[in-house]
Design a protein around this motif. Structure first.
Motif, PDB file in Angstrom:
ATOM      1  N   LEU A 231       0.854  -1.187   0.000  1.00  0.00           N
ATOM      2  CA  LEU A 231       0.000   0.000   0.000  1.00  0.00           C
ATOM      3  C   LEU A 231       0.886   1.233   0.000  1.00  0.00           C
ATOM      4  CD1 LEU A 231      -2.861   1.276   0.249  1.00  0.00           C
ATOM      5  CD2 LEU A 231      -2.507   1.259   2.737  1.00  0.00           C
ATOM      6  N   HIS A 232       0.784   2.020  -1.049  1.00  0.00           N
ATOM      7  CA  HIS A 232       1.601   3.226  -1.169  1.00  0.00           C
ATOM      8  C   HIS A 232       0.716   4.464  -1.005  1.00  0.00           C
ATOM      9  CE1 HIS A 232       5.066   0.898  -2.449  1.00  0.00           C
ATOM     10  NE2 HIS A 232       4.290   0.271  -3.316  1.00  0.00           N
ATOM     11  N   ILE A 233       1.057   5.285  -0.024  1.00  0.00           N
ATOM     12  CA  ILE A 233       0.347   6.541   0.212  1.00  0.00           C
ATOM     13  C   ILE A 233       1.315   7.670  -0.109  1.00  0.00           C
ATOM     14  CG2 ILE A 233      -1.036   7.883   1.842  1.00  0.00           C
ATOM     15  CD1 ILE A 233      -1.222   5.355   3.580  1.00  0.00           C
ATOM     16  N   PRO A 234       1.258   8.239  -1.304  1.00  0.00           N
ATOM     17  CA  PRO A 234       2.192   9.316  -1.656  1.00  0.00           C
ATOM     18  C   PRO A 234       2.148  10.439  -0.621  1.00  0.00           C
ATOM     19  CG  PRO A 234       0.957   8.606  -3.585  1.00  0.00           C
ATOM     20  CD  PRO A 234       0.323   7.937  -2.403  1.00  0.00           C
ATOM     21  N   SER A 235       3.295  11.063  -0.389  1.00  0.00           N
ATOM     22  CA  SER A 235       3.373  12.089   0.652  1.00  0.00           C
ATOM     23  C   SER A 235       2.396  13.231   0.398  1.00  0.00           C
ATOM     24  CB  SER A 235       4.802  12.629   0.755  1.00  0.00           C
ATOM     25  OG  SER A 235       5.252  13.118  -0.495  1.00  0.00           O
ATOM     26  N   LYS A 236       2.161  13.578  -0.862  1.00  0.00           N
ATOM     27  CA  LYS A 236       1.219  14.655  -1.177  1.00  0.00           C
ATOM     28  C   LYS A 236      -0.193  14.276  -0.728  1.00  0.00           C
ATOM     29  CE  LYS A 236      -0.153  17.744  -4.963  1.00  0.00           C
ATOM     30  NZ  LYS A 236      -1.607  17.649  -4.811  1.00  0.00           N
ATOM     31  N   VAL A 237      -0.596  13.041  -0.994  1.00  0.00           N
ATOM     32  CA  VAL A 237      -1.915  12.564  -0.565  1.00  0.00           C
ATOM     33  C   VAL A 237      -2.000  12.541   0.959  1.00  0.00           C
ATOM     34  CG1 VAL A 237      -3.497  10.593  -0.576  1.00  0.00           C
ATOM     35  CG2 VAL A 237      -2.267  11.215  -2.662  1.00  0.00           C
ATOM     36  N   ALA A 238      -0.928  12.079   1.599  1.00  0.00           N
ATOM     37  CA  ALA A 238      -0.916  12.008   3.065  1.00  0.00           C
ATOM     38  C   ALA A 238      -1.029  13.396   3.684  1.00  0.00           C
ATOM     39  CB  ALA A 238       0.358  11.319   3.540  1.00  0.00           C
ATOM     40  N   LEU A 239      -0.290  14.349   3.146  1.00  0.00           N
ATOM     41  CA  LEU A 239      -0.304  15.707   3.701  1.00  0.00           C
ATOM     42  C   LEU A 239      -1.657  16.376   3.528  1.00  0.00           C
ATOM     43  CD1 LEU A 239       3.200  17.026   2.613  1.00  0.00           C
ATOM     44  CD2 LEU A 239       2.366  16.833   4.960  1.00  0.00           C
ATOM     45  N   GLU A 240      -2.287  16.135   2.394  1.00  0.00           N
ATOM     46  CA  GLU A 240      -3.553  16.804   2.098  1.00  0.00           C
ATOM     47  C   GLU A 240      -4.737  16.182   2.830  1.00  0.00           C
ATOM     48  OE1 GLU A 240      -3.843  16.615  -2.126  1.00  0.00           O
ATOM     49  OE2 GLU A 240      -2.484  18.311  -2.466  1.00  0.00           O
TER      50      GLU A 240
ATOM     51  N   LEU B 119      11.037  16.456  -5.233  1.00  0.00           N
ATOM     52  CA  LEU B 119      11.489  16.028  -3.909  1.00  0.00           C
ATOM     53  C   LEU B 119      10.480  15.111  -3.222  1.00  0.00           C
ATOM     54  CD1 LEU B 119      13.078  19.342  -2.550  1.00  0.00           C
ATOM     55  CD2 LEU B 119      14.155  17.475  -3.818  1.00  0.00           C
ATOM     56  N   SER B 120       9.199  15.383  -3.382  1.00  0.00           N
ATOM     57  CA  SER B 120       8.187  14.525  -2.757  1.00  0.00           C
ATOM     58  C   SER B 120       8.199  13.132  -3.377  1.00  0.00           C
ATOM     59  CB  SER B 120       6.792  15.148  -2.899  1.00  0.00           C
ATOM     60  OG  SER B 120       6.660  16.267  -2.059  1.00  0.00           O
ATOM     61  N   ALA B 121       8.335  13.066  -4.698  1.00  0.00           N
ATOM     62  CA  ALA B 121       8.389  11.767  -5.372  1.00  0.00           C
ATOM     63  C   ALA B 121       9.637  10.997  -4.958  1.00  0.00           C
ATOM     64  CB  ALA B 121       8.356  11.956  -6.884  1.00  0.00           C
ATOM     65  N   LEU B 122      10.745  11.697  -4.802  1.00  0.00           N
ATOM     66  CA  LEU B 122      11.976  11.041  -4.360  1.00  0.00           C
ATOM     67  C   LEU B 122      11.838  10.531  -2.926  1.00  0.00           C
ATOM     68  CD1 LEU B 122      14.571  13.539  -5.870  1.00  0.00           C
ATOM     69  CD2 LEU B 122      14.173  11.183  -6.612  1.00  0.00           C
ATOM     70  N   TYR B 123      11.175  11.302  -2.095  1.00  0.00           N
ATOM     71  CA  TYR B 123      10.914  10.850  -0.724  1.00  0.00           C
ATOM     72  C   TYR B 123      10.029   9.602  -0.736  1.00  0.00           C
ATOM     73  CZ  TYR B 123       8.519  10.564   3.762  1.00  0.00           C
ATOM     74  OH  TYR B 123       7.963  10.094   4.929  1.00  0.00           O
ATOM     75  N   ASP B 124       8.979   9.624  -1.547  1.00  0.00           N
ATOM     76  CA  ASP B 124       8.084   8.471  -1.629  1.00  0.00           C
ATOM     77  C   ASP B 124       8.820   7.216  -2.086  1.00  0.00           C
ATOM     78  OD1 ASP B 124       5.913   9.975  -0.818  1.00  0.00           O
ATOM     79  OD2 ASP B 124       5.271  10.450  -2.861  1.00  0.00           O
ATOM     80  N   ASP B 125       9.898   7.394  -2.840  1.00  0.00           N
ATOM     81  CA  ASP B 125      10.651   6.259  -3.379  1.00  0.00           C
ATOM     82  C   ASP B 125      11.713   5.739  -2.409  1.00  0.00           C
ATOM     83  OD1 ASP B 125      11.108   4.517  -5.676  1.00  0.00           O
ATOM     84  OD2 ASP B 125      13.048   5.521  -5.867  1.00  0.00           O
ATOM     85  N   LEU B 126      11.883   6.395  -1.273  1.00  0.00           N
ATOM     86  CA  LEU B 126      12.862   5.933  -0.290  1.00  0.00           C
ATOM     87  C   LEU B 126      12.497   4.550   0.243  1.00  0.00           C
ATOM     88  CD1 LEU B 126      13.491   9.029   2.027  1.00  0.00           C
ATOM     89  CD2 LEU B 126      15.175   7.935   0.543  1.00  0.00           C
ATOM     90  N   PRO B 127      13.479   3.745   0.626  1.00  0.00           N
ATOM     91  CA  PRO B 127      13.158   2.514   1.360  1.00  0.00           C
ATOM     92  C   PRO B 127      12.320   2.864   2.590  1.00  0.00           C
ATOM     93  CG  PRO B 127      15.464   2.529   0.706  1.00  0.00           C
ATOM     94  CD  PRO B 127      14.923   3.892   0.387  1.00  0.00           C
ATOM     95  N   SER B 128      11.250   2.144   2.801  1.00  0.00           N
ATOM     96  CA  SER B 128      10.267   2.507   3.827  1.00  0.00           C
ATOM     97  C   SER B 128      10.847   2.772   5.213  1.00  0.00           C
ATOM     98  CB  SER B 128       9.186   1.423   3.912  1.00  0.00           C
ATOM     99  OG  SER B 128       8.502   1.336   2.697  1.00  0.00           O
ATOM    100  N   PRO B 129      11.745   1.919   5.734  1.00  0.00           N
ATOM    101  CA  PRO B 129      12.238   2.157   7.097  1.00  0.00           C
ATOM    102  C   PRO B 129      13.037   3.446   7.243  1.00  0.00           C
ATOM    103  CG  PRO B 129      12.680  -0.102   6.388  1.00  0.00           C
ATOM    104  CD  PRO B 129      12.269   0.665   5.177  1.00  0.00           C
ATOM    105  N   LEU B 130      13.492   4.009   6.126  1.00  0.00           N
ATOM    106  CA  LEU B 130      14.323   5.213   6.199  1.00  0.00           C
ATOM    107  C   LEU B 130      13.510   6.502   6.214  1.00  0.00           C
ATOM    108  CD1 LEU B 130      17.187   4.278   3.701  1.00  0.00           C
ATOM    109  CD2 LEU B 130      17.271   4.251   6.195  1.00  0.00           C
ATOM    110  N   LYS B 131      12.270   6.430   5.823  1.00  0.00           N
ATOM    111  CA  LYS B 131      11.485   7.657   5.665  1.00  0.00           C
ATOM    112  C   LYS B 131      11.397   8.455   6.957  1.00  0.00           C
ATOM    113  CE  LYS B 131       8.752   6.228   1.694  1.00  0.00           C
ATOM    114  NZ  LYS B 131       7.409   5.959   1.142  1.00  0.00           N
ATOM    115  N   ASP B 132      10.990   7.802   8.030  1.00  0.00           N
ATOM    116  CA  ASP B 132      10.856   8.510   9.303  1.00  0.00           C
ATOM    117  C   ASP B 132      12.204   8.905   9.880  1.00  0.00           C
ATOM    118  OD1 ASP B 132       8.126   8.333   9.179  1.00  0.00           O
ATOM    119  OD2 ASP B 132       7.994   6.526  10.404  1.00  0.00           O
ATOM    120  N   LYS B 133      13.248   8.169   9.514  1.00  0.00           N
ATOM    121  CA  LYS B 133      14.579   8.501  10.026  1.00  0.00           C
ATOM    122  C   LYS B 133      15.152   9.748   9.367  1.00  0.00           C
ATOM    123  CE  LYS B 133      15.956   3.802  11.333  1.00  0.00           C
ATOM    124  NZ  LYS B 133      16.972   2.736  11.170  1.00  0.00           N
TER     125      LYS B 133
END
Length: 403
Positions: A176-185, A323-337
């Motif tokens: 399940l992928h929730i793009p950061s733009k969708v999450a923020l909005e 930048l948002s798309a690049l963030y969304d493409d990060l390995p999941s465990p690294l996003k919050d870090k």
């Protein structure tokens, strides 16, 4: 395949949540969420206009029993009652004109058959047992407002549900992928304690819609079981299997310390140019963040293992400077870090700064400047170095960096 999940209000005076997504293989990407007062007519029209192939709805779609419970509700009670996730009874005496039945009949007329994924389809789902099954919980997650429930307890439940749903990004069954733009909005992930009243209820409705959307994805990939029948009413629930691979908490990535050092150099350039031209400084900071985000998706290509190791970036599906798309493409465990929840607002606001505003004289370039990107670049570089150190990096720049 285009899918939808609907947390349908049981009266037309209350808000419903609708989540839309696209299923590709075993990956489901959320692309839009609505929350508001919708009639069955408007919902049906929206599904048709968006060319939705399948929809999962949290509401009784088929009610033929005069009194009592539907057999599917009894079945859910037998399986999930001990986990405090039984159903409320649906019958014609209690709900002679349920909006869900109206919606289902309209969908049938529009070609959405029950259960059959080989045509356009609709299914009834129930979030509580779905959440229990997907996340292997011992009992119902308490996130819905109940009489006597403290607001803080509901906020915590919603926070926990949000974290669980985001963990599905690396699910071996259905990602399940929730793009950061969708999450923020649409969501307040990490800030649920600030929600109250209508905002809290809307957050709940949207999360429920997200669960329904995920169940739709599971049904489309034949990962559901059916309780009941089309004639007497039915509810689909996820198959019992491992949805979160506890042995694969880290998605593999290759350390590229030279790229991190390069990002730092652009950050230093941003600091130096701030006194000369704030707009140029912002562009350098945006480039520093871009390089840093890309560094976690680089693969070694030359001088492998040496200090001057060179890399390739082959993520063709990701916009190069977004930048948002690049963030969304990060390995999941690294996003919050790497990026805190509050920082996502800045990242999304300036997501296209490099591509759209690096030439300040162009007509569409951003007017004015500030140090938001500089601050974010500094934070992210420090966090990246910390991650590298945690992974045992021996590169001189990383080891000597003062976090």
């Amino acid at each position: 395949m285009k899918l939808a999940g609907i947390d349908l209000a049981w009266t037309e005076k209350n808000c419903s949540g609708i989540a839309f997504g696209k299923l590709t293989g075993n990956s489901l990407t959320v692309n839009h969420i609505d929350c508001g007062v919708f009639s069955p007519n408007s919902i049906c029209s929206e599904l048709k206009n968006r060319h939705i192939d399948g929809v999962a709805i949290d509401a009784p779609l088929v009610i033929n029993n005069p009194t009592g419970m539907r057999e599917c509700e009894r079945s859910i009670g037998r399986e999930f009652g001990s986990k405090k996730a039984s159903c409320m009874p649906s019958n014609l005496s209690k709900y002679p004109n349920h909006p869900a039945v109206n919606l289902s009949e309209q969908l049938l007329n529009a070609g959405y058959n029950h259960l059959n994924i080989h045509s356009k389809w609709q299914v009834e789902c129930y979030p509580h047992p779905a959440i229990i099954t997907i996340f292997d919980l011992v009992e119902r997650l308490k996130y819905k407002k109940k009489k006597g429930m403290r607001v803080a307890d509901q906020q915590y439940g919603l926070h926990k549900l949000g974290k669980l749903l985001k963990a599905l990004e690396i699910s071996p069954v259905l990602q399940l992928h929730i793009p950061s733009k969708v999450a923020l909005e649409n969501f307040a992930f990490g800030s649920e304690d600030r929600l109250s009243g209508k905002a809290l209820k809307n957050h709940e409705d949207k999360l429920d819609a997200l669960v329904c959307l995920y169940v739709a994805g599971l049904h489309a990939t034949q990962n559901t079981v059916t309780h009941g029948t089309i004639e007497t009413g039915y509810i689909v629930t996820p198959k019992c299997q491992s949805y979160i691979n506890v042995n694969s908490s880290e998605e593999p990535w290759h350390m590229a310390p030279w790229a991190v050092e390069t990002a730092y150099n652009y950050y230093r350039a941003a600091i130096e140019t701030w006194r000369v031209d704030g707009k140029v400084s912002m562009t350098n900071a945006a480039l520093a963040i871009e390089i840093l985000l890309k560094s976690f998706r680089l693969t070694p290509a030359l001088n492998i293992g040496d200090a001057n190791e060179r890399y390739e970036w082959k993520r063709n599906s990701v916009a190069g400077h977004d930048l948002s798309a690049l963030y969304d493409d990060l390995p999941s465990p690294l996003k919050d870090k790497l990026v805190a929840s509050a920082d996502l607002v800045t990242l999304n606001k300036y997501r296209n700064h490099f591509s759209q505003s690096r030439y300040s004289y162009e007509v569409n370039a951003r007017v004015g400047y500030n140090d938001d990107l500089l601050k974010l670049a500094n934070l992210m570089i420090c966090r990246a170095v910390k991650v590298y150190l945690e992974h045992g990096c021996n590169d001189a720049f990383i080891k000597n960096f003062s976090v």
